[in-house]
Design a protein around this motif. Structure first.
Motif, PDB file in Angstrom:
ATOM      1  N   CYS A   7       0.618  -9.828  -3.492  1.00 39.68           N
ATOM      2  CA  CYS A   7       0.815  -8.371  -3.479  1.00 39.68           C
ATOM      3  C   CYS A   7       2.266  -7.934  -3.630  1.00 39.68           C
ATOM      4  O   CYS A   7       2.552  -6.848  -4.128  1.00 39.68           O
ATOM      5  CB  CYS A   7       0.282  -7.767  -2.182  1.00 39.68           C
ATOM      6  SG  CYS A   7      -1.270  -8.474  -1.564  1.00 39.68           S
ATOM      7  N   CYS A  38       4.255  -6.381  -6.843  1.00 37.39           N
ATOM      8  CA  CYS A  38       3.986  -4.982  -7.196  1.00 37.39           C
ATOM      9  C   CYS A  38       4.275  -4.032  -6.046  1.00 37.39           C
ATOM     10  O   CYS A  38       4.796  -2.947  -6.265  1.00 37.39           O
ATOM     11  CB  CYS A  38       2.534  -4.817  -7.623  1.00 37.39           C
ATOM     12  SG  CYS A  38       2.194  -5.652  -9.177  1.00 37.39           S
ATOM     13  N   HIS A  39       3.922  -4.405  -4.834  1.00 37.91           N
ATOM     14  CA  HIS A  39       4.012  -3.463  -3.705  1.00 37.91           C
ATOM     15  C   HIS A  39       5.317  -3.550  -2.947  1.00 37.91           C
ATOM     16  O   HIS A  39       5.598  -2.692  -2.114  1.00 37.91           O
ATOM     17  CB  HIS A  39       2.846  -3.683  -2.738  1.00 37.91           C
ATOM     18  CG  HIS A  39       1.556  -3.136  -3.247  1.00 37.91           C
ATOM     19  ND1 HIS A  39       1.216  -1.806  -3.135  1.00 37.91           N
ATOM     20  CD2 HIS A  39       0.542  -3.705  -3.930  1.00 37.91           C
ATOM     21  CE1 HIS A  39       0.032  -1.601  -3.692  1.00 37.91           C
ATOM     22  NE2 HIS A  39      -0.397  -2.741  -4.194  1.00 37.91           N
ATOM     23  N   MET A  43      -4.281  -0.771 -10.693  1.00 39.57           N
ATOM     24  CA  MET A  43      -4.169  -2.080 -10.029  1.00 39.57           C
ATOM     25  C   MET A  43      -5.286  -3.000 -10.518  1.00 39.57           C
ATOM     26  O   MET A  43      -6.407  -2.546 -10.731  1.00 39.57           O
ATOM     27  CB  MET A  43      -4.276  -1.876  -8.511  1.00 39.57           C
ATOM     28  CG  MET A  43      -4.165  -3.176  -7.742  1.00 39.57           C
ATOM     29  SD  MET A  43      -4.103  -2.849  -5.972  1.00 39.57           S
ATOM     30  CE  MET A  43      -5.153  -4.173  -5.392  1.00 39.57           C
TER      31      MET A  43
HETATM   32  C1  HEC Z   1      -0.064  -5.854 -10.658  1.00 38.78           C
HETATM   33  C2  HEC Z   1       0.429  -5.027  -9.575  1.00 38.78           C
HETATM   34  C3  HEC Z   1      -0.337  -4.989  -8.290  1.00 38.78           C
HETATM   35  C4  HEC Z   1      -0.739  -6.039  -7.517  1.00 38.78           C
HETATM   36  C5  HEC Z   1      -0.554  -7.520  -7.803  1.00 38.78           C
HETATM   37  C6  HEC Z   1      -1.358  -5.465  -6.346  1.00 38.78           C
HETATM   38  N1  HEC Z   1      -1.350  -4.113  -6.421  1.00 38.78           N
HETATM   39 FE1  HEC Z   1      -2.156  -2.812  -5.053  1.00 38.78          FE
HETATM   40  N2  HEC Z   1      -1.622  -1.258  -6.234  1.00 38.78           N
HETATM   41  C7  HEC Z   1      -0.886  -1.341  -7.385  1.00 38.78           C
HETATM   42  C8  HEC Z   1      -0.638  -0.014  -7.893  1.00 38.78           C
HETATM   43  C9  HEC Z   1       0.154   0.317  -9.158  1.00 38.78           C
HETATM   44  C10 HEC Z   1      -1.251   0.890  -7.004  1.00 38.78           C
HETATM   45  C11 HEC Z   1      -1.293   2.418  -7.115  1.00 38.78           C
HETATM   46  C12 HEC Z   1      -2.202   2.776  -8.269  1.00 38.78           C
HETATM   47  C13 HEC Z   1      -3.625   2.383  -7.995  1.00 38.78           C
HETATM   48  O1  HEC Z   1      -4.201   2.852  -6.997  1.00 38.78           O
HETATM   49  O2  HEC Z   1      -4.175   1.559  -8.739  1.00 38.78           O
HETATM   50  C14 HEC Z   1      -1.861   0.070  -5.961  1.00 38.78           C
HETATM   51  C15 HEC Z   1      -2.568   0.584  -4.882  1.00 38.78           C
HETATM   52  C16 HEC Z   1      -3.002  -0.165  -3.801  1.00 38.78           C
HETATM   53  C17 HEC Z   1      -3.629   0.386  -2.620  1.00 38.78           C
HETATM   54  C18 HEC Z   1      -3.839   1.868  -2.310  1.00 38.78           C
HETATM   55  C19 HEC Z   1      -5.031   2.464  -2.955  1.00 38.78           C
HETATM   56  C20 HEC Z   1      -5.071   3.935  -2.633  1.00 38.78           C
HETATM   57  O3  HEC Z   1      -5.091   4.737  -3.557  1.00 38.78           O
HETATM   58  O4  HEC Z   1      -5.060   4.294  -1.451  1.00 38.78           O
HETATM   59  C21 HEC Z   1      -3.927  -0.660  -1.794  1.00 38.78           C
HETATM   60  C22 HEC Z   1      -4.592  -0.591  -0.438  1.00 38.78           C
HETATM   61  C23 HEC Z   1      -3.479  -1.861  -2.476  1.00 38.78           C
HETATM   62  N3  HEC Z   1      -2.930  -1.527  -3.683  1.00 38.78           N
HETATM   63  C24 HEC Z   1      -3.557  -3.126  -1.933  1.00 38.78           C
HETATM   64  C25 HEC Z   1      -3.108  -4.280  -2.585  1.00 38.78           C
HETATM   65  C26 HEC Z   1      -3.171  -5.598  -1.991  1.00 38.78           C
HETATM   66  C27 HEC Z   1      -3.654  -5.894  -0.576  1.00 38.78           C
HETATM   67  C28 HEC Z   1      -2.685  -6.467  -2.927  1.00 38.78           C
HETATM   68  C29 HEC Z   1      -2.586  -7.972  -2.854  1.00 38.78           C
HETATM   69  C30 HEC Z   1      -3.846  -8.670  -2.653  1.00 38.78           C
HETATM   70  C31 HEC Z   1      -2.336  -5.684  -4.102  1.00 38.78           C
HETATM   71  N4  HEC Z   1      -2.593  -4.375  -3.839  1.00 38.78           N
HETATM   72  C32 HEC Z   1      -1.848  -6.232  -5.290  1.00 38.78           C
HETATM   73  C33 HEC Z   1      -0.467  -2.476  -8.013  1.00 38.78           C
HETATM   74  C34 HEC Z   1      -0.724  -3.772  -7.584  1.00 38.78           C
END
Ligand code: HEC
Ligand code: HEC
Length: 234
Positions: free
Chosen positions: A155, A158-159, A212
């Motif tokens: 995570c 990206c985060h 995502m």
């Molecule tokens: C390739 C990039 C990327 C990766 C890797 C990634 N994320 Fe995300 N994530 C994003 C982006 C960009 C957003 C905001 C846009 C969206 O909601 O898709 C997001 C949004 C989220 C949200 C919020 C959704 C909401 O709208 O409330 C959560 C919870 C989250 N990610 C959890 C995770 C977790 C846990 C991991 C690891 C297992 C992870 N992400 C891995 C890019 C990523």
């Protein structure tokens, strides 16, 4: 297993051989460059989500498979895609916000194709399984230390750092776990952790917005997801 007849034909006729061609080098650059997508809202490159090595890169857990031997696989996306360019365009449009899919005759597509061919020394590579978790249920919590490893490997690119988002590549990537603070208002009656599991398992799919990527069971086990939730305090 071909990009499209046109490109395959050109590739065979134009280059004929193997090894590093300038086009494959250009393809490698495109693979690593978020500007491949014309969208100003995109910050991902292909390399954000795909390794290219034959063995896993230590400390990295990607949503997408490593693309070693990808051009030789008989199909992609767990059998849903039967043309390599379609498999790539799925990512390009859904994750990189590409406005129009890459066309087979586009020089960028051709260069990417040659790079993917160069990554594929084994002509007999098998297709890879893709288990999308359809119904979201809670998972048993796991070890917090393991959860931290999973966060950093899966995570953090990206985060960014937990609680602050420091170092994140995507300006729109939510700060974890603080984002769940809004969930009682946004998703009344749904336990917060289920929303997070849904997001991780489905990415933007099944009606959840955003760009995502989804994590299949192969990309992230329930055990590691449970450890991650412990680390996130959920
Ligand atoms: C390739 C990039 C990327 C990766 C890797 C990634 N994320 Fe995300 N994530 C994003 C982006 C960009 C957003 C905001 C846009 C969206 O909601 O898709 C997001 C949004 C989220 C949200 C919020 C959704 C909401 O709208 O409330 C959560 C919870 C989250 N990610 C959890 C995770 C977790 C846990 C991991 C690891 C297992 C992870 N992400 C891995 C890019 C990523
Ligand atoms: C935000 C993350 C993300 C980005 C960016 C991304 N992909 Fe993917 N890609 C995935 C996921 C998730 C899958 C589904 C799991 C899988 O099959 O690897 C996938 C699948 C694929 C597959 C099918 C692999 C197989 O054997 O099933 C190919 C080929 C592919 N991507 C190529 C690319 C290329 C080339 C780019 C850049 C133009 C790209 N991807 C960008 C996440 C991403």
């Amino acid at each position: 297993m071909r990009w499209g007849l046109l490109v395959a034909g050109l590739w065979v006729a134009g280059c004929g051989g193997s090894g590093a061609t300038p086009a494959a080098d250009y393809g490698e650059e495109l693979f690593q460059d978020s500007r491949l997508s014309e969208s100003q809202f995109n910050s991902f490159s292909c390399a954000t989500c795909h390794a290219t090595t034959a063995t896993p890169e230590p400390g990295r857990m990607n949503a997408g498979y490593a693309l070693h031997n990808v051009a030789s696989r008989p199909n992609w996306w767990g059998g849903y895609e039967t043309r390599l360019l379609d498999a790539v365009n799925f990512c390009y449009v859904n994750f990189m916000r590409g406005v129009t899919p890459l066309a087979p005759e586009d020089p960028k597509s051709r260069a990417l194709y040659e790079y993917l061919v160069r990554l594929s020394p084994d002509p007999e590579a098998a297709a890879l399984p893709l288990t999308v978790v359809k119904d979201i249920t809670d998972v048993p919590r796991g070890d917090i230390g393991r959860g931290g490893e999973v966060y950093r490997a899966a995570c953090q690119t990206c985060h960014g750092e937990l609680h602050t988002g420091k170092g994140r590549i995507a300006a729109n990537a939510s700060v974890l776990p603080e984002v769940v603070g809004d969930y009682d208002a946004l998703f009344p009656g749904v336990p917060k952790q289920l929303v997070v599991i849904e997001k991780v398992r489905h990415g933007q799919f099944f009606g959840v917005g955003g760009n995502m990527p989804p994590y299949s069971r192969e990309a992230l086990s329930d055990a590691d997801l449970g450890a991650l939730l412990t680390y996130l305090g959920l």
